[in-house]
Design a protein around this motif. Structure first.
Motif, PDB file in Angstrom:
ATOM      1  N   SER A   1      -4.772  43.825  94.858  1.00 13.13           N
ATOM      2  CA  SER A   1      -5.232  42.784  95.721  1.00 13.13           C
ATOM      3  C   SER A   1      -5.986  43.111  96.887  1.00 13.13           C
ATOM      4  CB  SER A   1      -4.333  41.527  95.844  1.00 13.13           C
ATOM      5  OG  SER A   1      -3.328  41.834  97.001  1.00 13.13           O
ATOM      6  N   LEU A   2      -5.330  44.176  97.533  1.00 17.05           N
ATOM      7  CA  LEU A   2      -5.809  44.817  98.769  1.00 17.05           C
ATOM      8  C   LEU A   2      -6.589  45.722  98.535  1.00 17.05           C
ATOM      9  CD1 LEU A   2      -2.612  44.819 100.654  1.00 17.05           C
ATOM     10  CD2 LEU A   2      -4.269  42.867 100.740  1.00 17.05           C
ATOM     11  N   ALA A   3      -7.260  46.126  97.176  1.00 18.57           N
ATOM     12  CA  ALA A   3      -8.064  47.342  97.226  1.00 18.57           C
ATOM     13  C   ALA A   3      -9.399  47.271  97.845  1.00 18.57           C
ATOM     14  CB  ALA A   3      -8.309  47.322  95.597  1.00 18.57           C
ATOM     15  N   GLU A   4      -9.934  46.197  98.073  1.00 25.32           N
ATOM     16  CA  GLU A   4     -11.227  46.419  98.762  1.00 25.32           C
ATOM     17  C   GLU A   4     -11.191  46.455 100.297  1.00 25.32           C
ATOM     18  OE1 GLU A   4     -14.248  46.222  97.318  1.00 25.32           O
ATOM     19  OE2 GLU A   4     -13.001  46.290  95.440  1.00 25.32           O
ATOM     20  N   CYS A   5      -9.727  46.720 100.826  1.00 25.37           N
ATOM     21  CA  CYS A   5      -9.658  46.666 102.344  1.00 25.37           C
ATOM     22  C   CYS A   5      -9.907  48.168 103.004  1.00 25.37           C
ATOM     23  CB  CYS A   5      -8.117  46.498 102.528  1.00 25.37           C
ATOM     24  SG  CYS A   5      -7.719  44.491 102.321  1.00 25.37           S
ATOM     25  N   ASP A   6     -10.167  48.297 104.159  1.00 23.52           N
ATOM     26  CA  ASP A   6     -10.317  49.789 104.756  1.00 23.52           C
ATOM     27  C   ASP A   6      -8.870  50.351 105.129  1.00 23.52           C
ATOM     28  OD1 ASP A   6     -13.075  49.468 104.714  1.00 23.52           O
ATOM     29  OD2 ASP A   6     -12.835  48.020 105.876  1.00 23.52           O
ATOM     30  N   MET A   7      -8.041  49.554 105.302  1.00 21.78           N
ATOM     31  CA  MET A   7      -6.424  49.914 105.551  1.00 21.78           C
ATOM     32  C   MET A   7      -5.665  49.015 105.443  1.00 21.78           C
ATOM     33  SD  MET A   7      -6.152  49.631 109.839  1.00 21.78           S
ATOM     34  CE  MET A   7      -7.616  50.325 110.308  1.00 21.78           C
ATOM     35  N   ILE A   8      -4.267  49.504 105.314  1.00 20.92           N
ATOM     36  CA  ILE A   8      -3.288  48.488 104.842  1.00 20.92           C
ATOM     37  C   ILE A   8      -2.152  48.646 105.919  1.00 20.92           C
ATOM     38  CG2 ILE A   8      -1.467  48.111 103.076  1.00 20.92           C
ATOM     39  CD1 ILE A   8      -4.329  47.960 101.818  1.00 20.92           C
ATOM     40  N   VAL A   9      -1.628  47.593 106.053  1.00 18.38           N
ATOM     41  CA  VAL A   9      -0.667  47.352 107.393  1.00 18.38           C
ATOM     42  C   VAL A   9       0.638  46.783 106.624  1.00 18.38           C
ATOM     43  CG1 VAL A   9       0.276  46.392 109.403  1.00 18.38           C
ATOM     44  CG2 VAL A   9      -2.052  47.126 109.182  1.00 18.38           C
ATOM     45  N   CYS A  10       1.701  47.294 106.555  1.00 14.53           N
ATOM     46  CA  CYS A  10       2.842  46.678 106.185  1.00 14.53           C
ATOM     47  C   CYS A  10       3.950  46.543 107.178  1.00 14.53           C
ATOM     48  CB  CYS A  10       3.613  47.808 105.040  1.00 14.53           C
ATOM     49  SG  CYS A  10       5.536  47.098 104.592  1.00 14.53           S
ATOM     50  N   LEU A  11       4.430  45.108 107.148  1.00 12.81           N
ATOM     51  CA  LEU A  11       5.137  44.744 108.457  1.00 12.81           C
ATOM     52  C   LEU A  11       6.447  44.598 108.024  1.00 12.81           C
ATOM     53  CD1 LEU A  11       2.939  41.938 110.189  1.00 12.81           C
ATOM     54  CD2 LEU A  11       3.288  44.380 110.739  1.00 12.81           C
ATOM     55  N   GLY A  12       7.151  45.312 106.985  1.00 11.61           N
ATOM     56  CA  GLY A  12       8.427  45.263 106.915  1.00 11.61           C
ATOM     57  C   GLY A  12       9.225  44.306 105.554  1.00 11.61           C
ATOM     58  N   ASP A  13      10.225  44.746 105.544  1.00  5.15           N
ATOM     59  CA  ASP A  13      11.227  43.926 104.687  1.00  5.15           C
ATOM     60  C   ASP A  13      10.500  44.243 103.150  1.00  5.15           C
ATOM     61  OD1 ASP A  13      12.778  42.913 106.681  1.00  5.15           O
ATOM     62  OD2 ASP A  13      12.166  41.052 106.323  1.00  5.15           O
ATOM     63  N   THR A  14      10.354  45.625 103.066  1.00  2.00           N
ATOM     64  CA  THR A  14       9.981  46.105 101.557  1.00  2.00           C
ATOM     65  C   THR A  14      11.246  46.100 100.802  1.00  2.00           C
ATOM     66  OG1 THR A  14      10.459  48.377 102.140  1.00  2.00           O
ATOM     67  CG2 THR A  14       8.193  47.601 102.603  1.00  2.00           C
ATOM     68  N   ILE A  15      12.211  45.954 100.901  1.00  2.00           N
ATOM     69  CA  ILE A  15      13.488  46.019 100.087  1.00  2.00           C
ATOM     70  C   ILE A  15      14.280  44.935 100.474  1.00  2.00           C
ATOM     71  CG2 ILE A  15      13.458  48.489  99.769  1.00  2.00           C
ATOM     72  CD1 ILE A  15      15.459  48.817 101.981  1.00  2.00           C
ATOM     73  N   GLU A  16      15.252  44.736  99.552  1.00  2.00           N
ATOM     74  CA  GLU A  16      16.352  43.549  99.683  1.00  2.00           C
ATOM     75  C   GLU A  16      17.603  44.119 100.242  1.00  2.00           C
ATOM     76  OE1 GLU A  16      17.206  39.746  99.996  1.00  2.00           O
ATOM     77  OE2 GLU A  16      15.482  40.397  99.140  1.00  2.00           O
ATOM     78  N   GLY A  17      18.030  45.425  99.852  1.00  5.00           N
ATOM     79  CA  GLY A  17      19.220  46.126 100.312  1.00  5.00           C
ATOM     80  C   GLY A  17      18.860  46.834 101.514  1.00  5.00           C
ATOM     81  N   ASN A  18      19.811  47.032 102.563  1.00  6.80           N
ATOM     82  CA  ASN A  18      19.349  47.472 103.846  1.00  6.80           C
ATOM     83  C   ASN A  18      19.501  49.061 104.207  1.00  6.80           C
ATOM     84  OD1 ASN A  18      21.840  47.718 104.269  1.00  6.80           O
ATOM     85  ND2 ASN A  18      22.208  46.407 105.914  1.00  6.80           N
ATOM     86  N   ASP A  19      20.162  49.675 103.028  1.00  9.28           N
ATOM     87  CA  ASP A  19      20.284  51.173 103.040  1.00  9.28           C
ATOM     88  C   ASP A  19      19.742  51.670 101.856  1.00  9.28           C
ATOM     89  OD1 ASP A  19      20.810  53.532 104.739  1.00  9.28           O
ATOM     90  OD2 ASP A  19      22.919  53.417 103.462  1.00  9.28           O
ATOM     91  N   ASP A  20      18.508  51.523 101.571  1.00 10.52           N
ATOM     92  CA  ASP A  20      17.864  51.923 100.331  1.00 10.52           C
ATOM     93  C   ASP A  20      16.571  52.705 100.475  1.00 10.52           C
ATOM     94  OD1 ASP A  20      17.266  52.055  97.514  1.00 10.52           O
ATOM     95  OD2 ASP A  20      16.903  50.127  97.376  1.00 10.52           O
TER      96      ASP A  20
END
Length: 77
Positions: A22-41
């Motif tokens: 869905s972001l393929a047409e963008c010029d850059m990607i920004v991820c603001l975290g919480d990519t995982i459910e567990g915290n040490d993974d």
């Protein structure tokens, strides 16, 4: 005009490929975290961010409150 794709809080949803497409047409990607459910993974962080790394676009990502700095740093290596 620069198009910035922004996402956060996917919490190991398995929807990373869908989000990346869905972001393929963008010029850059920004991820603001919480990519995982567990915290040490760090493998989970790598799994969650790989579809965005594969897009060959600039990716800027920061950890959220679900990722420990140790896991984030290990995944970043």
């Amino acid at each position: 005009m620069v198009k910035i794709g922004l996402f956060s809080d996917n919490h190991s949803s398995g929807l990373e490929d869908v989000i990346a497409r869905s972001l393929a047409e963008c010029d850059m990607i920004v991820c603001l975290g919480d990519t995982i459910e567990g915290n040490d993974d760090s493998p989970g962080i790598i799994r969650a961010l790989t579809p965005f790394c594969d897009m060959n676009l600039p990716l800027y990502a920061i950890p959220g409150n679900y990722e420990t700095y140790a896991a984030w740093n290990k995944a970043s290596e």
